[in-house]
Motif scaffolding. Structure first.
Motif, PDB file in Angstrom:
ATOM      1  N   ARG A   5       0.839  -1.210   0.000  1.00  0.00           N
ATOM      2  CA  ARG A   5       0.000   0.000   0.000  1.00  0.00           C
ATOM      3  C   ARG A   5       0.868   1.252   0.000  1.00  0.00           C
TER       4      ARG A   5
ATOM      5  N   SER B  29      -2.088  -7.125   4.396  1.00  0.00           N
ATOM      6  CA  SER B  29      -2.824  -6.822   3.158  1.00  0.00           C
ATOM      7  C   SER B  29      -2.392  -7.740   2.012  1.00  0.00           C
TER       8      SER B  29
ATOM      9  N   SER C 209      -3.888  -6.810  -1.511  1.00  0.00           N
ATOM     10  CA  SER C 209      -3.241  -5.615  -2.089  1.00  0.00           C
ATOM     11  C   SER C 209      -1.827  -5.949  -2.541  1.00  0.00           C
TER      12      SER C 209
END
Ligand code: NDP
Length: 242
Positions: free
Chosen positions: A11, A34, A37
């Motif tokens: 991110r 994440s 992601s």
């Protein structure tokens, strides 16, 4: 092609760094929570013709780091470029700062970078080439209300990086710090429009930073062109500290 690992590449600033470095390196996108992601970033790189793998690397966990490096060494040979980007905040003013909030932030931001750097340096020493970049913060040099833990962790990265620069220079391994100012990511999403306007007033360049502003200088510091730059702290902050 050499291989770059970006911790917290899933991110924000880390994602922008991973995408930009993928023009010159194979990329390992490190994530801790994440996963989706992280995998998205890796597949975006592959779609643009690069090579990338997303791997779970929780920098607070030595076993997680070791497992990831074992995989990387099998598939890519080793990590030539390490960007220590993973970071968290747990803000409070000193009288209210819980010991756990102090420990968690130091453990992720500072000790996490130590652990990952120590593991990565083995391959760099063997191949007599390496690039390490630490994503610190202007707060590490200036301090900030409510961020004693975060500021201490980011200041610590400067001492860590400068020491590694001195230890490793003779092996063509450079170590540098980037100190971003305010950058538009999830970490600063809590800022109100009014707070953003107040920040912009203090800047010479009248906008909040973008993750790409950081990625551009990181890519330069990881290139061959930067081989004579080491032990430095470079602020990328729109002029707030100038
Ligand atoms: P984000 O909150 O957007 O992203 C943080 C990243 O760190 C995520 O990818 C996250 O991965 C990762 N991370 C968190 N904990 C761990 C952990 N234990 N192990 C591995 N990865 C972890 O923040 P930014 O992109 O804004 O920040 C990136 C770096 O830049 C940080 O070090 C931050 O301190 C620094 N910085 C940011 C500034 C800003 O204004 N945004 C200013 C100055 C410095 P996951 O989601 O998978 O857990």
């Amino acid at each position: 092609m050499k291989t770059a690992l970006v911790t917290g590449g899933s991110r924000g600033i880390g994602r922008a760094i991973a995408l930009d470095l993928s023009k010159s390196f194979n990329i390992i996108v490190g994530y801790s929570s994440s996963k989706d992601s992280g995998e998205e970033v890796a597949s975006e790189i592959v779609k643009s013709g690069g090579k990338a793998t997303a791997l779970e690397i929780d920098v607070t966990n030595a076993e997680s780091i070791e497992n990831a490096f074992t995989t990387i060494e099998k598939e890519y040979g080793g990590v030539d470029v390490l960007v220590n980007n993973a970071g968290i905040t747990k803000d409070n003013i000193l009288p209210r700062l819980k010991e756990d909030d102090w420990t968690d932030v130091i453990d992720t931001n500072l000790s996490g970078s130590f652990r990952t750097s120590q593991r990565a340096i083995k391959h760099m020493m063997k191949s007599k080439w390496g690039r390490i970049v630490y994503i610190s913060s202007i707060v590490g040099m200036m301090g900030n209300q409510g961020q004693a833990n975060y500021a201490a962790s980011k200041a610590g990265l400067i001492g860590l990086s400068k020491s590694i620069a001195k230890e490793m220079g003779s092996r063509n391994i450079t170590s540098n710090v980037i100190a971003p100012g305010y950058i538009d990511t999830d970490m600063t999403a809590f800022l109100t429009d009014e707070q953003k306007e107040n920040i912009i007033e203090q800047l010479s360049i009248k906008r909040i930073g973008k993750p790409e502003d950081i990625a551009n200088i990181v890519s330069f510091l990881c290139s061959d062109e930067s081989e004579y730059i080491t032990g430095q702290v470079i602020s990328v902050d729109g002029g707030i500290t100038s």
